[in-house]
Design an enzyme around this catalytic site. Sequence first.
Site, mmCIF file in Angstrom:
data_model
loop_
_atom_site.group_PDB
_atom_site.id
_atom_site.type_symbol
_atom_site.label_atom_id
_atom_site.label_comp_id
_atom_site.label_asym_id
_atom_site.label_seq_id
_atom_site.Cartn_x
_atom_site.Cartn_y
_atom_site.Cartn_z
ATOM 1 N N ASP A 1 24.965 82.981 0.054
ATOM 2 C CA ASP A 1 24.855 84.101 0.991
ATOM 3 C C ASP A 1 24.233 83.618 2.298
ATOM 4 O O ASP A 1 23.186 82.964 2.275
ATOM 5 C CB ASP A 1 23.936 85.186 0.414
ATOM 6 N N GLY B 1 20.552 86.810 -9.292
ATOM 7 C CA GLY B 1 19.214 86.439 -9.762
ATOM 8 C C GLY B 1 18.967 84.952 -9.872
ATOM 9 O O GLY B 1 17.911 84.528 -10.338
ATOM 10 N N LYS C 1 31.759 90.934 1.891
ATOM 11 C CA LYS C 1 31.667 92.015 0.909
ATOM 12 C C LYS C 1 32.196 93.334 1.455
ATOM 13 O O LYS C 1 31.911 93.704 2.592
ATOM 14 C CB LYS C 1 30.206 92.229 0.492
#
EC number: 4.3.3.6
Lengths: 184, 294
Positions: free
Chosen positions: B24, B214, B81
């Site tokens: 990201d 995560g 996204k």
Amino acid sequence: MQGAFREHRFALESLGCDVTEVRKPSDLEGVQGLVLPGGESTAMAKLLQSDGLGDRIKQLAAKDLPLFGTCAGMILLAKDIDGSDQYRLGLMDVTVRRNAFGRQIASFETDLSVPALGSHPVRAVFIRAPYVAKVAPNVGILAEHEGKIVFIRQGNMLASAFHPELTPDKRVHEYFLKMVSEYR
Amino acid sequence: MSEIGSWKVKTGLAEMLKGGVIMDVTTPEQAKIAEEAGACAVMALERVPSDIRAAGGVARMADPTIIQRIMEAVSIPVMAKARIGHFVEAQILEALGADYIDESEVLTPADDMYHIDKHAFKVPFVCGARNLGEALRRIGEGAAMIRTKGEPGTGNVVEAVRHMRTVMSDIRKLTTMPKEELMTAAKEMGAPYDLVVYVAENGKLPVVNFAAGGIATPADAALMMQLGVDGIFVGSGIFKSSDPKARAKAVVLATTHFNDPKTLADISKDLGEAMPGLEISTIAENQRMQERGW
């Protein structure tokens, strides 16, 4: 390595080869032919540089180890990359252009005529693919798509801009295995 | 005959990303750091998931300017996204030339019943899943790549592990079933029958499956790889850590050498602080991003 190594593995195993995955220099022990898969050439370049794997491949290539690069692998084999100073093995006397057909939205599959593999065309999958912009006279051209060179051979080295590992047709891998047996 | 945007071309790009790390990024500078570290693609965002979580409110597709500047900055594929069900955001991303669209639970869903008809696009899609039924529904809708959902923005790998283990155990169960049980299995997991048959016969998903949600350390990445994923998404884990450059490189190396504990030990040294973590039980159930999607 990073990229579509599993598909190459399946293709070669279906032709009766023993296949091993190479991630570090010691993995190259006893290898009789090496496939540089499709993937991201910048990501693969980092791994080739990180522990001397790239240097070892260059030494073995000089001793006629057969090499086959697809897409990103073709970029890594080229001596010149148009407009880029990124790391490469630099073994084939050609200039390649990265992402030369455009971004993913322009990626395509097509019937490609490859006379060296017979009269029936190869279904070729091009994904953010490069093409060869310039070749030295000692490089053989095996196929072109709309005037762009996409499949080449120079001695013990073979390179394609498309992905023969993504289609069931095994003729390209068979061709490489013939090269491997010639150089054994 | 030439064909663009075919299923082979869509799933093919995901095959090329295997064994790699998708990071990201929110700026061209971060995108360059990711590329330099050996990322195989970047996800262009306005905010990373942990900031989206902190900000609250409605999270939407990023400003096209951000995505375009990132596309100009790097040569690797750029993903972006769209909200679940927001097919116009997806049309805009396709028009911008994004290489992959993530129909993502990290953003606020735009449709509480239906996902995007992804077959209608030439650009490929990746979608999150917590179990096999969800993965096969997304593939049925046209997703050319799957990732675990995990719990984004937490730096806590436990949910990604749970989702991966669930998918793998669902797959194993199918492979041991006699053919006459598959239709009922398809009904129970809410998945298309032909895809259930494919999984039962092949023992794997018909598309590439990455881990996401995560992952914060090289060991997290290697853990997910050993559990059988094809590659790694790192969201907040890189640029919310104290030394993004070093951590980005370490996560890439750990994803390659995931089966080599000695190398992993070397890679994991001196990386500074990982991103601050969140215990899942402290997040109210209606705030958990993984619950989004149908």
